[in-house]
Design a protein around this motif. Structure first.
Motif, PDB file in Angstrom:
ATOM      1  N   ASP A 140       1.307   4.031  -9.807  1.00  0.00           N
ATOM      2  CA  ASP A 140       0.116   3.304 -10.259  1.00  0.00           C
ATOM      3  C   ASP A 140       0.466   1.826 -10.413  1.00  0.00           C
ATOM      4  O   ASP A 140       1.404   1.475 -11.136  1.00  0.00           O
ATOM      5  N   HIS A 141      -0.270   0.952  -9.748  1.00  0.00           N
ATOM      6  CA  HIS A 141       0.070  -0.477  -9.747  1.00  0.00           C
ATOM      7  C   HIS A 141       0.033  -1.058 -11.154  1.00  0.00           C
ATOM      8  O   HIS A 141       0.722  -2.037 -11.451  1.00  0.00           O
ATOM      9  N   LEU A 168       1.791   1.746  -3.545  1.00  0.00           N
ATOM     10  CA  LEU A 168       0.663   2.256  -4.312  1.00  0.00           C
ATOM     11  C   LEU A 168       0.459   3.748  -4.126  1.00  0.00           C
ATOM     12  O   LEU A 168      -0.141   4.412  -4.988  1.00  0.00           O
ATOM     13  N   ARG A 169       0.949   4.305  -3.018  1.00  0.00           N
ATOM     14  CA  ARG A 169       0.856   5.753  -2.826  1.00  0.00           C
ATOM     15  C   ARG A 169       1.858   6.499  -3.697  1.00  0.00           C
ATOM     16  O   ARG A 169       1.775   7.730  -3.829  1.00  0.00           O
ATOM     17  N   ASN A 170       2.788   5.759  -4.290  1.00  0.00           N
ATOM     18  CA  ASN A 170       3.860   6.393  -5.045  1.00  0.00           C
ATOM     19  C   ASN A 170       3.893   6.030  -6.516  1.00  0.00           C
ATOM     20  O   ASN A 170       4.610   6.678  -7.296  1.00  0.00           O
ATOM     21  N   LYS A 205       0.833  -1.207   0.000  1.00  0.00           N
ATOM     22  CA  LYS A 205       0.000   0.000   0.000  1.00  0.00           C
ATOM     23  C   LYS A 205       0.870   1.261   0.000  1.00  0.00           C
ATOM     24  O   LYS A 205       0.444   2.299  -0.540  1.00  0.00           O
ATOM     25  N   LYS A 206       2.064   1.181   0.561  1.00  0.00           N
ATOM     26  CA  LYS A 206       2.972   2.325   0.505  1.00  0.00           C
ATOM     27  C   LYS A 206       3.489   2.511  -0.910  1.00  0.00           C
ATOM     28  O   LYS A 206       3.649   3.646  -1.381  1.00  0.00           O
TER      29      LYS A 206
END
Length: 226
Positions: free
Chosen positions: A40-41, A36-38, A33-34
């Motif tokens: 785009d998956h 994903l904050r940085n 999730k960290k």
């Protein structure tokens, strides 16, 4: 191409190489999730994990559940593999468990060498644009701490399994840095390093822009900047 540092040290390690259309994650030492904050998956082509220690691999199963590709280091050490536009080859480094560095190539950044958690690197490299190399401790600082009562067995383990400032300087002095654009120092010890000193000494030795891999560091590593 951008380099993003999400974490670098004994509490966790994570780095992202990202273009406008794709990305490669190096190390799985922070929750996905960290990541994903940085980034785009959907852009992530793969995840590289240098070795089994939890500060580098703790969340790999979580990454896999999101369908992110992970290729074994044994496979990558035998031949280079393409992860989207990233060409990756693994090489063995010196640690207390099997551990690998990576030679990563991409048309937007040239060649990049990544190596952490290693006493030294026995190889020489040519035409490297970017270096992400461990610089964990200073021998002078560690020796002084031992004199002050620091555990000698732990000190011996640090010396065997991690790269010192002195060894890092020797490594760079033996490699061709003509085309180097940046050096990023990884995995500094909280108590056995001095970030400003390390950055200054490596930059003075190499005459190349040198950075410390602090959380939140983001630098442009494009051959042609955005």
């Amino acid at each position: 191409m951008k380099l993003k540092v999400l974490a670098s040290g004994s509490a966790g390690n994570s780095y992202i190489l990202e273009t406008e259309t794709e990305a490669l994650v190096v190390e799985a030492g922070v929750p996905f999730k960290k990541v994903l904050r940085n980034v785009d998956h959907k852009k992530i082509n793969g995840v590289l994990v240098s070795h089994e220690h939890k500060d580098h691999s703790k969340y790999i199963e979580e990454y896999k559940r999101y369908g992110k590709l992970y290729i074994s280091n044994e496979q990558l050490s035998k031949k280079a593999e393409w992860l989207g536009g990233f060409r990756v080859r693994a090489f063995e480094v010196v640690h207390n468990v099997p551990c690998y560095g990576y030679l990563i190539e991409h048309s937007e950044m040239g060649k990049l060498v990544f190596a952490t958690d290693t006493g030294y690197i026995e190889y020489k490299f040519q035409d490297i644009s970017h270096w992400l190399i461990e610089c964990n401790y200073s021998k002078n600082i560690l020796d002084q701490r031992v004199k002050e009562g620091f555990n000698t067995h732990l000190a011996d383990r640090i010396v065997k399994d991690h790269m010192s400032l002195e060894t890092c300087k020797l490594f760079f002095s033996r490699n061709d840095l003509k085309v180097a654009r940046s050096i990023v120092l990884l995995h500094l010890s909280d108590s056995n390093s001095h970030a400003a000193q390390f950055q200054k000494e490596i930059q003075e030795l190499t005459n190349k822009p040198t950075y410390i891999a602090d959380e939140g560091l983001e630098i442009d590593i494009s051959l042609v900047p955005f």
